[in-house]
Design an enzyme around this catalytic site. Structure first.
Site, short mmCIF file in Angstrom:
data_model
loop_
_atom_site.label_atom_id
_atom_site.label_comp_id
_atom_site.label_asym_id
_atom_site.label_seq_id
_atom_site.Cartn_x
_atom_site.Cartn_y
_atom_site.Cartn_z
N HIS A 1 84.70 -12.79 8.00
CA HIS A 1 83.80 -11.65 7.96
C HIS A 1 83.60 -10.98 9.32
O HIS A 1 83.30 -9.80 9.40
CB HIS A 1 82.48 -12.02 7.29
CG HIS A 1 82.66 -12.11 5.81
ND1 HIS A 1 82.87 -13.31 5.17
CD2 HIS A 1 82.77 -11.16 4.87
CE1 HIS A 1 83.07 -13.07 3.88
NE2 HIS A 1 83.01 -11.78 3.67
N GLU B 1 88.06 -11.86 -8.25
CA GLU B 1 88.28 -12.65 -7.03
C GLU B 1 88.76 -14.06 -7.33
O GLU B 1 89.09 -14.81 -6.41
CB GLU B 1 86.98 -12.74 -6.23
CG GLU B 1 86.50 -11.42 -5.70
CD GLU B 1 85.17 -11.55 -4.97
OE1 GLU B 1 85.18 -11.51 -3.74
OE2 GLU B 1 84.14 -11.69 -5.65
N CYS C 1 89.12 -3.75 -3.32
CA CYS C 1 88.31 -3.60 -2.10
C CYS C 1 88.58 -4.72 -1.12
O CYS C 1 87.92 -4.83 -0.09
CB CYS C 1 86.83 -3.51 -2.45
SG CYS C 1 86.23 -4.92 -3.37
N ASP D 1 89.40 -13.00 -1.40
CA ASP D 1 89.12 -14.24 -2.10
C ASP D 1 90.19 -14.58 -3.13
O ASP D 1 90.56 -15.74 -3.27
CB ASP D 1 87.74 -14.17 -2.78
CG ASP D 1 86.63 -14.46 -1.78
OD1 ASP D 1 86.77 -15.44 -1.03
OD2 ASP D 1 85.65 -13.71 -1.74
C1 PEP Z 1 87.23 -9.93 -1.29
O1 PEP Z 1 87.05 -11.13 -1.53
O2 PEP Z 1 88.36 -9.39 -1.30
C2 PEP Z 1 86.09 -9.08 -0.96
C3 PEP Z 1 86.24 -7.77 -0.81
O3 PEP Z 1 84.89 -9.69 -0.77
P1 PEP Z 1 84.46 -10.42 0.61
O4 PEP Z 1 85.54 -10.16 1.61
O5 PEP Z 1 83.15 -9.85 1.01
O6 PEP Z 1 84.37 -11.84 0.18
MG MG Z 2 85.04 -11.83 -1.81
#
Ligand code: PEP
Ligand code: MG
Length: 574
Positions: A190, A432, A503, A456
């Site tokens: 993150h 995911e 996303c 994920d």
């Molecule tokens: C993902 O898992 O691709 C996602 C967009 O969520 P995060 O990166 O916040 O886990």
């Molecule tokens: Mg995710």
């Protein structure tokens, strides 16, 4: 002598500045007997006074640069340094036991920190971090070491740290920090995602070699290729100053795509949306001409504070985002805490495998009170724009049904209270988990849309922790296995007339976009800085042609084969 390190390019950009090392681990002072108690007490008093002068200077700088709210923290630090429970008690220890000042202060402070950490009151628990900070500052004075915090930066710097948590990243001083390098982490950790939304050059997973870089070393950070050049030669400086200029020119050239539609060479329209973590990211999304917001990671609203945000507070943030986006779709994801995203004020049981544990929708269904507060805020905000609510980490149908049941209950309750709610509110889920991808046909019956979370989805499909650089080679978005999963999800949704977005980081990857277009992806959501390069790329691609090429890629046997195929194709089209 210059030397070169490499890491994972996490957020593009080129920076040239002095290194600034964020020391995370500091030693615990040892008990030492001293001879002259009076001199030792004087030493401690002088160190405290000197620390106060520093803190006061930082307080003034902060007040000037960032306003009174941010400066309050340093007022609290000054107040703590005058607290007899800490300073008088430490002096008394020296007088009574004849121990060194470092040990006396640390030992007294440690007892205070323990007591604070065991309190029920959140605010008091938070104070433990302040006591630790000032104690470290005074000990650094006693030991003749410089005490660094972000707030002390007064010149451009590239930050070096073992790791940065998402909340560390959120607090980076953007006036001076030109980029960062961490020893740990991967492209989808993150802190890397935050760096992209801040448009800050970042390299992660640089390994322990990066720990030898000291504050004050001159560094070239080429985060487009993952290179870190320490104490560069004159030639390297000239070369990279030129590259930096060129990179910045390219970024400017892309700006001509801001007001153009997101359309392929054969006139197929898609949506290019932005990912945000809060209101601060909005400007960049708007400045880069995104067609909407495809992911609002609301958990960042809950971080860097000491209590949960209230319904009212959330409502005003969601309403602001919807109004600013002025009728463009805004996909807001419900709370995704757990995994690498923790809340200091939420006591959750320690888990052996946090990424496989109580995170995201699982946590929300377990803590319905939190979930309901957020849903109410979202439903109320829906009247102010085009909202889509998205649930993260769905594995099985019953989780989706349960989340929708709670959403519906809150909707009915609000309607009974006479609150306006949008009539056309979309509800969707993230794909995911492999379970959700394989059950996409069943799930598609009960949602308005899917958004594929490849960060994920890849980690769970490959069984490779996204935070662990030792297995980061398995993060293979172009692997045919991942492409097949994406195809499966899109086909299942298409049959039921539902739209599919993505996303995860893959959606903004220039060598994945042609394949995703070919597989029929409708919406691509990415960090704001990727939107214009993606729009420029799409304008050169033929959807028809890539539908055929993507099918070819599905039957290949490795990521490398797919990458070579895509890159050759793109080169031949250029
Ligand atoms: C993902 O898992 O691709 C996602 C967009 O969520 P995060 O990166 O916040 O886990
Ligand atoms: Mg995710």
């Amino acid at each position: 002598m210059s030397h070169l390190l490499t890491g994972v390019p996490a957020s593009p950009g080129i920076a040239i500045a002095k290194a600034y090392r964020l020391e995370m681990e500091e030693s615990i002072p040892q008990r030492k007997e001293i001879e002259d108690k009076a001199a030792e007490m004087r030493r401690l008093k002088e160190a405290i006074e000197s620390a106060k002068v520093d803190i006061d200077r930082i307080r003034e700088q902060t007040l000037e640069r960032l306003g009174p709210k941010k400066a309050e923290i340093f007022e609290a630090h000054l107040f703590l340094l005058d607290d007899p429970e800490l300073t008088d008690a430490a002096l008394a220890r020296i007088e009574r036991e004849g121990v060194c000042a470092e040990f006396a202060l640390y030992d007294v402070a440690a007892a205070i920190m323990d007591a604070l950490r065991s309190m029920d009151n959140e605010m008091l628990r938070e104070r433990a971090a302040d006591v630790e900070d000032i104690t470290r500052r005074v000990i650094n004075k006693l030991e003749g070491r410089a005490h660094h915090t972000f707030s002390e930066l007064s010149d451009e710097a590239i930050l070096f740290a073992k790791d940065l948590t998402p909340s560390d990243t959120a607090q980076l001083n953007m006036d001076y920090i030109r980029g960062f390098v961490t020893e740990m982490g991967s492209r989808t950790s993150h802190s890397a995602i935050m760096a992209r939304s801040l448009e800050l050059a970042a390299v992660v997973g640089a390994g322990t070699d990066a720990s030898h870089i000291r504050t004050g070393d001159t560094v070239i950070l080429d985060a487009t290729s993952g290179k870190i050049i320490v104490n560069p030669s004159r030639n390297q400086m000239e070369d990279y100053s030129e590259r930096k200029r060129k990179y910045e020119d390219d970024v400017l050239r892309m700006k001509s795509y801001v007001d153009r539609p997101s359309v392929t060479a054969d006139e197929v329209h898609v949506e290019l949306a932005g990912n945000i973590g809060g209101i601060d990211d909005l400007e960049k999304v708007l400045a880069n001409g995104a067609d909407g917001i495809g992911l609002f990671r609301t958990e960042f609203l809950y971080m860097g504070r000491s209590t949960f945000p209230s319904e009212e507070e959330q409502y005003s943030v969601y309403k602001h985002v919807l109004q600013k986006m002025n009728g463009k779709r805004v996909v807001i994801r419900t709370l995704d805490i757990g995994g690498d995203k923790e809340l200091s004020y939420m006591q959750l049981p320690q888990e052996m495998n946090p990424f496989l544990g109580l995170r995201a929708i699982r946590l929300c269904l377990d803590r319905e009170d939190l979930f309901r507060t957020q849903l109410r805020a979202l439903l109320r905000a829906s009247a102010h724009g085009k909202l889509a609510i998205m649930f993260p980490m769905i594995s099985i149908l019953s989780e989706l049904r349960e989340a929708k049941r709670i959403l519906n209950e809150e909707r009915i309750r609000l309607e009974q209270e006479g609150v306006m709610i949008a009539s056309e509110l979309e509800v969707g889920i993230m794909i995911e988990t492999p379970a959700a991808a394989l059950a996409a046909d069943l799930l598609a019956e009960e949602v308005d849309f899917f958004s594929i979370g490849t960060n994920d989805l890849i980690q769970y499909t490959m069984a490779a922790d996204r935070m662990n650089e030792s297995v980061s080679y398995l993060y293979q978005p172009h692997h045919p296995v991942i492409l097949r999963m994406v195809q499966l999800v899109i086909q299942a949704a298409d049959h039921r007339g539902k739209w599919v977005g993505m996303c995860g980081e893959m959606a903004g990857d220039a060598s994945a976009i042609p394949l995703l277009l070919g597989l029929g992806l409708h919406e691509f959501s990415m960090s704001a800085s990727s939107v214009l390069p993606a729009r420029e790329l799409l304008s050169r691609l033929s959807k028809q042609e890539w539908s055929r090429l993507a099918v070819e890629a599905l039957s290949m046997s490795s990521q490398q084969e797919v990458l070579d195929f895509v890159n050759n194709q793109l080169r031949s089209e250029a």
